[in-house]
Design a protein around this motif. Sequence first.
Motif, PDB file in Angstrom:
ATOM      1  N   GLN A  64       0.807  -1.216   0.000  1.00 45.55           N
ATOM      2  CA  GLN A  64       0.000   0.000   0.000  1.00 45.55           C
ATOM      3  C   GLN A  64       0.842   1.270   0.000  1.00 45.55           C
ATOM      4  N   ILE A  65       1.996   1.243   0.668  1.00 45.15           N
ATOM      5  CA  ILE A  65       2.817   2.459   0.706  1.00 45.15           C
ATOM      6  C   ILE A  65       3.415   2.781  -0.658  1.00 45.15           C
ATOM      7  N   PHE A 102      11.971   4.232  10.310  1.00 42.93           N
ATOM      8  CA  PHE A 102      13.064   5.067  10.808  1.00 42.93           C
ATOM      9  C   PHE A 102      13.035   6.454  10.162  1.00 42.93           C
ATOM     10  N   SER A 103      13.649   7.401  10.849  1.00 44.60           N
ATOM     11  CA  SER A 103      13.659   8.788  10.375  1.00 44.60           C
ATOM     12  C   SER A 103      14.689   9.036   9.279  1.00 44.60           C
ATOM     13  N   ASP A 114      17.801  -0.652  16.880  1.00 46.79           N
ATOM     14  CA  ASP A 114      17.571   0.790  16.850  1.00 46.79           C
ATOM     15  C   ASP A 114      16.084   1.092  17.030  1.00 46.79           C
ATOM     16  N   GLN A 115      15.816   2.165  17.758  1.00 50.20           N
ATOM     17  CA  GLN A 115      14.437   2.539  18.047  1.00 50.20           C
ATOM     18  C   GLN A 115      13.786   3.184  16.823  1.00 50.20           C
ATOM     19  N   PRO A 116      12.652   2.656  16.355  1.00 48.51           N
ATOM     20  CA  PRO A 116      11.934   3.316  15.256  1.00 48.51           C
ATOM     21  C   PRO A 116      11.541   4.734  15.654  1.00 48.51           C
ATOM     22  N   ASP A 117      11.823   5.702  14.781  1.00 52.43           N
ATOM     23  CA  ASP A 117      11.615   7.100  15.154  1.00 52.43           C
ATOM     24  C   ASP A 117      11.025   7.939  14.027  1.00 52.43           C
ATOM     25  N   GLY A 123       5.369   6.133   8.312  1.00 49.18           N
ATOM     26  CA  GLY A 123       6.254   5.576   9.321  1.00 49.18           C
ATOM     27  C   GLY A 123       5.560   5.359  10.642  1.00 49.18           C
ATOM     28  N   ARG A 124       4.741   6.331  11.060  1.00 41.75           N
ATOM     29  CA  ARG A 124       4.036   6.197  12.337  1.00 41.75           C
ATOM     30  C   ARG A 124       3.046   5.029  12.303  1.00 41.75           C
ATOM     31  N   THR A 125       2.367   4.837  11.168  1.00 40.50           N
ATOM     32  CA  THR A 125       1.423   3.726  11.047  1.00 40.50           C
ATOM     33  C   THR A 125       2.149   2.390  11.115  1.00 40.50           C
TER      34      THR A 125
END
Length: 290
Positions: A64-65, A102-103, A114-117, A123-125
């Motif tokens: 979808q993305i 990730f950012s 690594d922390q998803p950011d 990205g938030r979804t």
Amino acid sequence: MRILVLGLDAPLGFSLRAFAAPLMRHEIIGVDMDATRWRRERQVKKLVRRQSVDLILDARLVTQIDGVDPVGQRDVERTQWLAGLAARDQIAYFFLSSARVFSGTLTRPYRETDQPDATDPVGRTLIEVEQLLSGALDGIFILRLGLMFGGRRPNPLARALDALARGDRLKVSEHARGSPVHVAEVARVIHGIIDQIGAGAPRKGLYHYSGIGEVNAYSFMETVLANASQYEPFKEARELMELTSDGASSVSSLSLDCAEIRHQFGIQQLSWREFVPRAVQRYIELYAEG
């Protein structure tokens, strides 16, 4: 194993089906993308329990993305329905995610630790869905992928060639970097993991996979056009590609560290460059000839 693939009519779905057919080790049961836009939980329950599957391979969001429909809270709700059914019926769940959690601010490839950011809506979804699945299921397998490409729509490579075929100018940034991966290579990796899960390997974990080699978006498209320029209508398409900074002042890199999947499953990365001619040829066969 009986595998329910959500998104079988997508580029990755076609590759999964093509890869599975000659091996005949697993039975692929497919659901097209339009049929996964459930409005009620009972529709999901009917689908899953009617098929009596061993594993759900969820390719909805990574498909979808790359399309025109935005991801959002409806997709989170649908995933919650799926997770509840998988937990109750003890069905293994294999979720395909993306480096877009990730950012892109790190100067090295992202590791699983690594922390998803990410702060953008996609990205938030993806982060929310990953967290939902990890909290709801003991056996959740998450595979984050680099930017997928292929010759079949929808995906970024096909979208770019569509624009160039129309004679549109294509603005491409050199500030966006990553490690692309062809859909057929993703299919190979998924089948390799599922084979090992079927033989007793862990059914849960978080892993990264992409092609070898970081590249910026502009250089990637240069490689694509180097292959496409032998075909009409792309002989002069290089003149339509324009370098743009998009107002960015720094590089954003979504490259992935893939050491863990190699260590756990023995899966070796291949160069994304090997697959560009194949992707271009498939696009020409499907959309440009005749």
